[in-house]
Design an enzyme around this catalytic site. Structure first.
Site, PDB file in Angstrom:
ATOM      1  N   SER A  56     -74.038  -6.498  -8.351  1.00  0.00           N
ATOM      2  CA  SER A  56     -73.496  -5.412  -8.060  1.00  0.00           C
ATOM      3  C   SER A  56     -72.873  -4.668  -6.958  1.00  0.00           C
ATOM      4  O   SER A  56     -72.535  -5.687  -5.916  1.00  0.00           O
ATOM      5  CB  SER A  56     -75.337  -4.320  -7.195  1.00  0.00           C
ATOM      6  OG  SER A  56     -74.829  -3.045  -7.403  1.00  0.00           O
ATOM      7  N   TYR A 104     -80.823  -2.646  -0.579  1.00  0.00           N
ATOM      8  CA  TYR A 104     -80.702  -3.045  -2.122  1.00  0.00           C
ATOM      9  C   TYR A 104     -79.145  -4.025  -2.112  1.00  0.00           C
ATOM     10  O   TYR A 104     -79.054  -4.848  -2.383  1.00  0.00           O
ATOM     11  CB  TYR A 104     -80.669  -2.036  -3.088  1.00  0.00           C
ATOM     12  CG  TYR A 104     -79.822  -2.032  -4.688  1.00  0.00           C
ATOM     13  CD1 TYR A 104     -80.960  -3.332  -5.224  1.00  0.00           C
ATOM     14  CD2 TYR A 104     -78.968  -2.082  -4.143  1.00  0.00           C
ATOM     15  CE1 TYR A 104     -79.793  -3.283  -6.384  1.00  0.00           C
ATOM     16  CE2 TYR A 104     -77.866  -1.952  -6.042  1.00  0.00           C
ATOM     17  CZ  TYR A 104     -79.164  -2.360  -7.108  1.00  0.00           C
ATOM     18  OH  TYR A 104     -78.140  -3.001  -7.992  1.00  0.00           O
TER      19      TYR A 104
END
Length: 261
Positions: free
Chosen positions: A145, A156
């Site tokens: 990501s 995250y």
């Protein structure tokens, strides 16, 4: 643009294949001639396989919790039982569960984010290596990501930073063994509403504000100032999974409209 035969004769595991990017990748690999093991912890993965077989492709479904090493090992064992080998592993499990400034995360939430977005890739790479080393050949594509630089999802971001480090380090260890490992780092992606939400709890007004900050920052950080489409994320994954990228390894490719993450 047609790539009709890129995966002919190849056995490809696609994780997180019940919806979104993973579902699209599984469908495209099968359409390009690959034999797919579509893996997810949801039985909705059977729908993905039904669509593939209805279109004349070859695929099987397997349900596993890839946050556990046992789940990853079972997945590889199933692939070897069905297809006798694994040529390509595409690790697509992960995703932000909560959106908020770091000081608002609870201990259990931090651990849950890392379990969701780092461990499935870590376990699946470890589980598939013995089979690939035996054949001295293999390709792994990790889906990371651009949120390794982003607001309101620090756990995250840390997990996806781990995926990037894993990709680089594993490539250094195993390129001489005929195994290529790369990652794409998707930016914001327009996708249909999730069939299974990552977080079932209804958002509070404050949580909506925090989430909107992610959307705003994602668009601001992209030179194109927009979200990408599913197809725009799927294409580079397929490129890395195919022999077209035979001279690329240990690389993380940002796919975020110019946001380098």
């Amino acid at each position: 643009m047609s790539h009709a035969h890129r995966f002919t004769g190849k056995v490809v595991i696609v994780t997180g294949a019940a919806q979104g990017i993973g579902q699209g990748v599984a469908q495209r690999v099968a359409a390009e001639g690959g034999s797919v093991l579509a893996v997810d912890r949801s039985d909705l993965v059977k729908d993905t396989v039904a669509e593939i077989t209805a279109a004349g492709g070859k695929a099987a479904a397997f349900e596993a919790d890839l946050e556990t090493f046992a789940g990853a090992q079972a997945m590889v064992a199933e692939c070897l039982k069905l297809y006798k080998r694994v040529d390509v592993l595409i690790n697509n499990v992960g995703g932000t569960i909560w959106a908020k400034p770091f000081e608002h995360y609870e201990e259990a939430q931090i651990e849950a984010e890392v379990r969701r977005s780092l461990f499935p890739t870590l376990w699946c790479c470890r589980a598939v290596l013995p089979a690939m080393l035996k054949k001295k050949k293999g390709v792994i594509v990790n889906v990371s990501s651009i949120a390794t630089r982003g607001v309101n999802r620090v756990p995250y971001a840390a997990a996806k930073g781990g995926v990037n480090a894993l990709t680089a380090s594993l490539a250094m260890e195993h390129t001489q063994n005929g195994i290529r490992i790369n990652a794409t780092a998707p930016g914001g992606t327009e996708a249909p509403p999730r069939k299974i939400p990552r977080n079932a709890a209804k958002q509070t007004r404050q949580e909506k504000v925090w989430y909107q900050a992610i959307v705003d920052q994602t668009k601001a950080s992209s030179l194109m100032h927009r979200y990408g489409t599913l197809d725009e994320q799927i294409a580079p994954i397929l490129f890395f999974a195919s022999d077209e990228s035979s001279y690329i390894t240990g690389t993380v490719l940002p796919v975020g409209g110019g946001d380098l993450g």
